[in-house]
Motif scaffolding. Structure first.
Motif, mmCIF file in Angstrom:
data_model
loop_
_atom_site.group_PDB
_atom_site.id
_atom_site.type_symbol
_atom_site.label_atom_id
_atom_site.label_comp_id
_atom_site.label_asym_id
_atom_site.label_seq_id
_atom_site.Cartn_x
_atom_site.Cartn_y
_atom_site.Cartn_z
ATOM 1 N N LEU A 1 50.764 31.561 31.081
ATOM 2 C CA LEU A 1 50.279 32.932 31.113
ATOM 3 C C LEU A 1 49.597 33.162 32.445
ATOM 4 O O LEU A 1 48.642 32.466 32.795
ATOM 5 C CB LEU A 1 49.286 33.184 29.967
ATOM 6 N N GLU A 2 50.094 34.114 33.185
ATOM 7 C CA GLU A 2 49.513 34.513 34.476
ATOM 8 C C GLU A 2 48.973 35.920 34.311
ATOM 9 O O GLU A 2 49.714 36.843 33.942
ATOM 10 C CB GLU A 2 50.597 34.482 35.555
ATOM 11 N N ARG A 3 47.670 36.104 34.541
ATOM 12 C CA ARG A 3 47.066 37.425 34.390
ATOM 13 C C ARG A 3 46.241 37.748 35.620
ATOM 14 O O ARG A 3 45.580 36.867 36.186
ATOM 15 C CB ARG A 3 46.151 37.474 33.165
ATOM 16 N N GLY A 4 46.257 38.995 36.018
ATOM 17 C CA GLY A 4 45.448 39.417 37.143
ATOM 18 C C GLY A 4 45.015 40.858 36.979
ATOM 19 O O GLY A 4 45.743 41.678 36.427
ATOM 20 N N HIS A 5 43.807 41.155 37.453
ATOM 21 C CA HIS A 5 43.292 42.523 37.463
ATOM 22 C C HIS A 5 42.673 42.745 38.835
ATOM 23 O O HIS A 5 41.677 42.112 39.181
ATOM 24 C CB HIS A 5 42.259 42.723 36.354
ATOM 25 N N THR A 6 43.285 43.610 39.609
ATOM 26 C CA THR A 6 42.837 43.857 40.977
ATOM 27 C C THR A 6 42.384 45.304 41.103
ATOM 28 O O THR A 6 43.180 46.226 40.930
ATOM 29 C CB THR A 6 43.984 43.580 41.977
ATOM 30 N N GLU A 7 41.110 45.472 41.397
ATOM 31 C CA GLU A 7 40.566 46.811 41.642
ATOM 32 C C GLU A 7 40.390 47.004 43.141
ATOM 33 O O GLU A 7 39.927 46.106 43.843
ATOM 34 C CB GLU A 7 39.216 46.980 40.941
ATOM 35 N N ALA A 8 40.737 48.179 43.611
ATOM 36 C CA ALA A 8 40.663 48.447 45.052
ATOM 37 C C ALA A 8 39.241 48.365 45.582
ATOM 38 O O ALA A 8 39.038 48.107 46.774
ATOM 39 C CB ALA A 8 41.254 49.824 45.351
ATOM 40 N N THR A 9 38.260 48.553 44.714
ATOM 41 C CA THR A 9 36.866 48.513 45.158
ATOM 42 C C THR A 9 36.278 47.106 45.119
ATOM 43 O O THR A 9 35.133 46.911 45.554
ATOM 44 C CB THR A 9 36.008 49.438 44.278
#
Length: 203
Positions: free
Chosen positions: A98-106
């Protein structure tokens, strides 16, 4: 071998989230190559990209996912919005990777810090997966190819290959732009194809 006719593009959102969902079930002894063009996340996008592959015993696959944040060549950086990605692999009915990512621009620590994107804006992942555990020698040969190819590439400092489970070999690479990441993944895919399946590359 499945690919896409063009890049997936997530554009600026006025409030609603966009989503792309890919699900595949691979029958016993089948072979699948999932090799789409890149995913481009425009500034202001709010997007989810979810991939799931279920492999029966004896099935094998190669796949990749490459995402670019913003449009560096057009001087349009990723300064607003967020992007979620999720890649799931199951073998014989059991979750295996399982590969998960959450990228916020800030989130500048994530985007520019050494434990995150490290100032790069393209992330590529290439994997080889099987519906049952790979024999040790075969898994090590796939790892060796990935590591040797990456070590000789200009992106060597931001590329690495691992075998998180007995059924999976994964290469991850960070790059300033999409093209060099694809170049490295393509070279490894060509060599994996010949080693694992005895097939000539067909880029």
């Amino acid at each position: 071998l499945l690919t896409t006719p063009g890049a997936t593009r997530f554009y600026r959102s006025s409030g609603a989230r966009a989503a792309q969902v890919v699900q595949a079930h691979e029958a016993a002894e089948a072979r699948l190559e999932w090799l789409p063009l890149e995913t481009l996340v425009h500034s202001g996008a709010m997007a989810d990209n979810r991939l799931r592959f279920d492999l029966e015993p004896g099935a094998e696959m190669m796949g990749w996912d490459c995402v670019g944040l913003g449009l560096p060549a057009a001087d349009a950086p990723f300064v607003a919005g967020d992007y979620h990605h999720r890649i799931e692999l199951a073998a014989g009915g059991r979750p295996r990777w399982l590969e998960r990512g959450h990228t916020e621009a800030t989130d500048r620590d994530l985007l520019d810090g050494p434990c995150g994107w490290a100032g790069r804006r393209a992330l590529g992942m290439l994997w080889f997966a099987a519906g049952r555990p790979l024999l040790d020698g075969r898994r090590e040969a796939l790892l060796d190819i990935a590591r040797e190819t990456a070590a000789a590439h200009p992106l060597a400092a931001t590329a690495g290959a691992t075998a998180p489970q007995a059924e999976v070999v994964v290469l991850r690479v960070l790059a300033p732009r999409i093209e060099p990441a694809f170049e490295l993944m393509t070279e490894i895919w060509k060599r994996w194809r010949a080693l694992a399946w005895g097939l000539a590359p067909c880029p």
